[in-house]
Design an enzyme around this catalytic site. Structure first.
Site, mmCIF file in Angstrom:
data_model
loop_
_atom_site.group_PDB
_atom_site.id
_atom_site.type_symbol
_atom_site.label_atom_id
_atom_site.label_comp_id
_atom_site.label_asym_id
_atom_site.label_seq_id
_atom_site.Cartn_x
_atom_site.Cartn_y
_atom_site.Cartn_z
ATOM 1 N N GLY A 31 -7.793 -24.407 8.496
ATOM 2 C CA GLY A 31 -6.591 -24.967 9.101
ATOM 3 C C GLY A 31 -5.572 -23.898 9.439
ATOM 4 O O GLY A 31 -5.900 -22.727 9.548
ATOM 5 N N ALA A 32 -4.300 -24.356 9.639
ATOM 6 C CA ALA A 32 -3.236 -23.468 10.134
ATOM 7 C C ALA A 32 -3.765 -22.738 11.376
ATOM 8 O O ALA A 32 -3.743 -21.513 11.473
ATOM 9 C CB ALA A 32 -2.773 -22.489 9.056
ATOM 10 N N HIS A 37 -8.626 -19.282 16.392
ATOM 11 C CA HIS A 37 -9.516 -20.422 16.138
ATOM 12 C C HIS A 37 -9.843 -21.125 17.461
ATOM 13 O O HIS A 37 -10.977 -21.532 17.699
ATOM 14 C CB HIS A 37 -8.843 -21.446 15.209
ATOM 15 C CG HIS A 37 -8.545 -20.921 13.839
ATOM 16 N ND1 HIS A 37 -7.270 -20.653 13.411
ATOM 17 C CD2 HIS A 37 -9.359 -20.640 12.796
ATOM 18 C CE1 HIS A 37 -7.312 -20.225 12.161
ATOM 19 N NE2 HIS A 37 -8.562 -20.203 11.764
ATOM 20 N N LYS A 149 -12.628 -10.932 13.109
ATOM 21 C CA LYS A 149 -11.519 -10.400 12.314
ATOM 22 C C LYS A 149 -11.929 -10.340 10.844
ATOM 23 O O LYS A 149 -11.637 -9.391 10.139
ATOM 24 C CB LYS A 149 -10.268 -11.250 12.483
ATOM 25 C CG LYS A 149 -9.141 -10.660 11.673
ATOM 26 C CD LYS A 149 -7.838 -11.302 11.996
ATOM 27 C CE LYS A 149 -6.918 -11.125 10.832
ATOM 28 N NZ LYS A 149 -7.340 -11.963 9.700
ATOM 29 N N ASP A 150 -12.643 -11.379 10.400
ATOM 30 C CA ASP A 150 -13.204 -11.363 9.043
ATOM 31 C C ASP A 150 -14.597 -10.745 9.144
ATOM 32 O O ASP A 150 -15.617 -11.418 9.002
ATOM 33 C CB ASP A 150 -13.271 -12.788 8.491
ATOM 34 C CG ASP A 150 -11.889 -13.338 8.232
ATOM 35 O OD1 ASP A 150 -11.198 -12.815 7.351
ATOM 36 O OD2 ASP A 150 -11.481 -14.270 8.948
ATOM 37 N N LEU A 184 -4.464 -12.086 15.340
ATOM 38 C CA LEU A 184 -4.035 -13.432 14.942
ATOM 39 C C LEU A 184 -4.615 -13.776 13.583
ATOM 40 O O LEU A 184 -5.769 -13.499 13.285
ATOM 41 C CB LEU A 184 -4.486 -14.464 15.975
ATOM 42 C CG LEU A 184 -3.844 -14.367 17.351
ATOM 43 C CD1 LEU A 184 -4.200 -15.575 18.203
ATOM 44 C CD2 LEU A 184 -2.338 -14.245 17.262
ATOM 45 N N SER A 185 -3.759 -14.380 12.752
ATOM 46 C CA SER A 185 -4.161 -14.786 11.411
ATOM 47 C C SER A 185 -3.250 -15.927 10.989
ATOM 48 O O SER A 185 -2.063 -15.939 11.327
ATOM 49 C CB SER A 185 -3.958 -13.613 10.440
ATOM 50 O OG SER A 185 -3.951 -14.075 9.108
HETATM 51 O O1 PAF Z 1 -12.653 -17.779 7.504
HETATM 52 C C1 PAF Z 1 -12.234 -18.823 6.965
HETATM 53 O O2 PAF Z 1 -11.280 -19.452 7.419
HETATM 54 C C2 PAF Z 1 -12.908 -19.311 5.697
HETATM 55 O O3 PAF Z 1 -13.321 -18.251 4.902
HETATM 56 C C3 PAF Z 1 -14.064 -20.280 5.966
HETATM 57 C C4 PAF Z 1 -15.202 -19.589 6.702
HETATM 58 C C5 PAF Z 1 -13.574 -21.464 6.780
HETATM 59 C C6 PAF Z 1 -14.617 -20.803 4.642
HETATM 60 O O4 PAF Z 1 -13.647 -21.488 3.926
#
Ligand code: PAF
Length: 283
Positions: A31-32, A37, A149-150, A184-185
């Site tokens: 979320g957020a 996203h 980003k992750d 963005l985060s």
């Molecule tokens: O990257 C994220 O937002 C979270 O780590 C994920 C992949 C939704 C798992 O909770």
């Protein structure tokens, strides 16, 4: 767009979509939501018969209770954004739905999960693997979309689906940045104006380091980034590592790999931010 709270209802809806011959693109989120996203969902919409997003702040991946408590939540705004870009289903379960009992599974993705975020946030990737595997079993998507980003998370999820033989295609999507470079985060909304200004040093330094790297050694480039961050008041560097993009292990020379990424984590005030930059990618 349907907002669904339970796995059984989700699976009913999904079997109807599949009966209509639709492939399922899945974007798990906490979320957020922001435009980063949105870029994942847009791709899921474009490449599949139906796009499903989950919104679930997963408690098992937080090693810091305050971080979990302060994590931004706004389901209504999230749903408005998701609907506007064509999401078919939002799965927004309560904690009890995903964890009717504590999840005691222990994952190891060594050496991918022993470095960087894995070293700094004990148990974090175990929690990510717990929830993402549960979500994959619940949704059974054809494709799942994750942001680069992750970067470490993406590598670990690719490894997890191989280890567990989960039949899903994992698609990594490029980092989305503000016009001024800030990646963005969801955590950016927790920054004060002053902190946000300071945070710009991160992307500025990473971009400058790509130029610097053209004429300098890997060790000098690493020191360049570390020195710039350490010289900025209000930023506290946790790590900057230049790694092989597949193994995530630190390398020493530019010739050591065809795929080289610099990964950074730091505190800007009390807010922990991560970012990364590619130095080399031979496709
Ligand atoms: O990257 C994220 O937002 C979270 O780590 C994920 C992949 C939704 C798992 O909770």
């Amino acid at each position: 767009m349907k907002i669904i709270r339970t796995i059984s209802e989700l699976q009913n809806e999904l079997s109807q979509l599949r009966a209509e011959g639709k492939s399922i693109g899945f974007v798990p989120t906490m979320g957020a939501l922001h435009q980063g996203h949105a870029s994942l969902i847009k791709r899921a919409v474009a490449e599949n018969g139906a796009a499903v997003a989950s919104v679930f702040v997963n408690p098992t991946q937080f090693n810091d209770k305050n971080d979990l408590k302060n994590y931004p939540r706004n389901l209504q705004a999230d749903c408005e954004l998701l609907e506007s870009i064509g999401t078919a289903i939002v799965f927004a379960p309560e904690v009890e739905e995903m964890y009717p009992e504590p999840d005691t599974r222990v994952f190891s993705f060594a050496p991918l999960d022993t470095v960087m975020e894995g070293a700094c946030r004990a148990g974090h990737f175990n929690g990510v693997a717990q929830i993402v595997s549960k979500l994959f079993y619940a949704v059974n998507p054809d494709r799942a979309y994750f942001g680069e980003k992750d970067f470490q998370q993406l590598a670990i999820i690719r490894r997890m689906v191989r280890d567990l033989n989960i039949p899903v295609e994992i698609i990594g999507c490029p980092i989305v940045r503000e016009n001024d470079g800030l990646a963005l985060s969801s955590r950016n909304m927790l920054l004060t104006d002053e902190e946000r200004q300071r945070a710009l040093t991160i992307s500025r330094t990473l971009f400058a380091s790509v130029k610097f790297a053209e004429e300098n050694t890997l060790a000098a480039t690493k020191a360049f980034v570390e020195d710039e961050i350490n010289a900025t008041s209000g930023l506290k560097l946790e790590y900057f590592q230049i790694v092989d993009g597949n193994t995530l292990q630190e390398i020493k020379e530019w010739d050591d790999s065809d795929y080289i990424v610099g990964c950074i984590a730091l505190f800007c005030g009390n807010i922990r931010l991560i970012d990364n930059i590619k130095y080399k990618e031979v496709k």
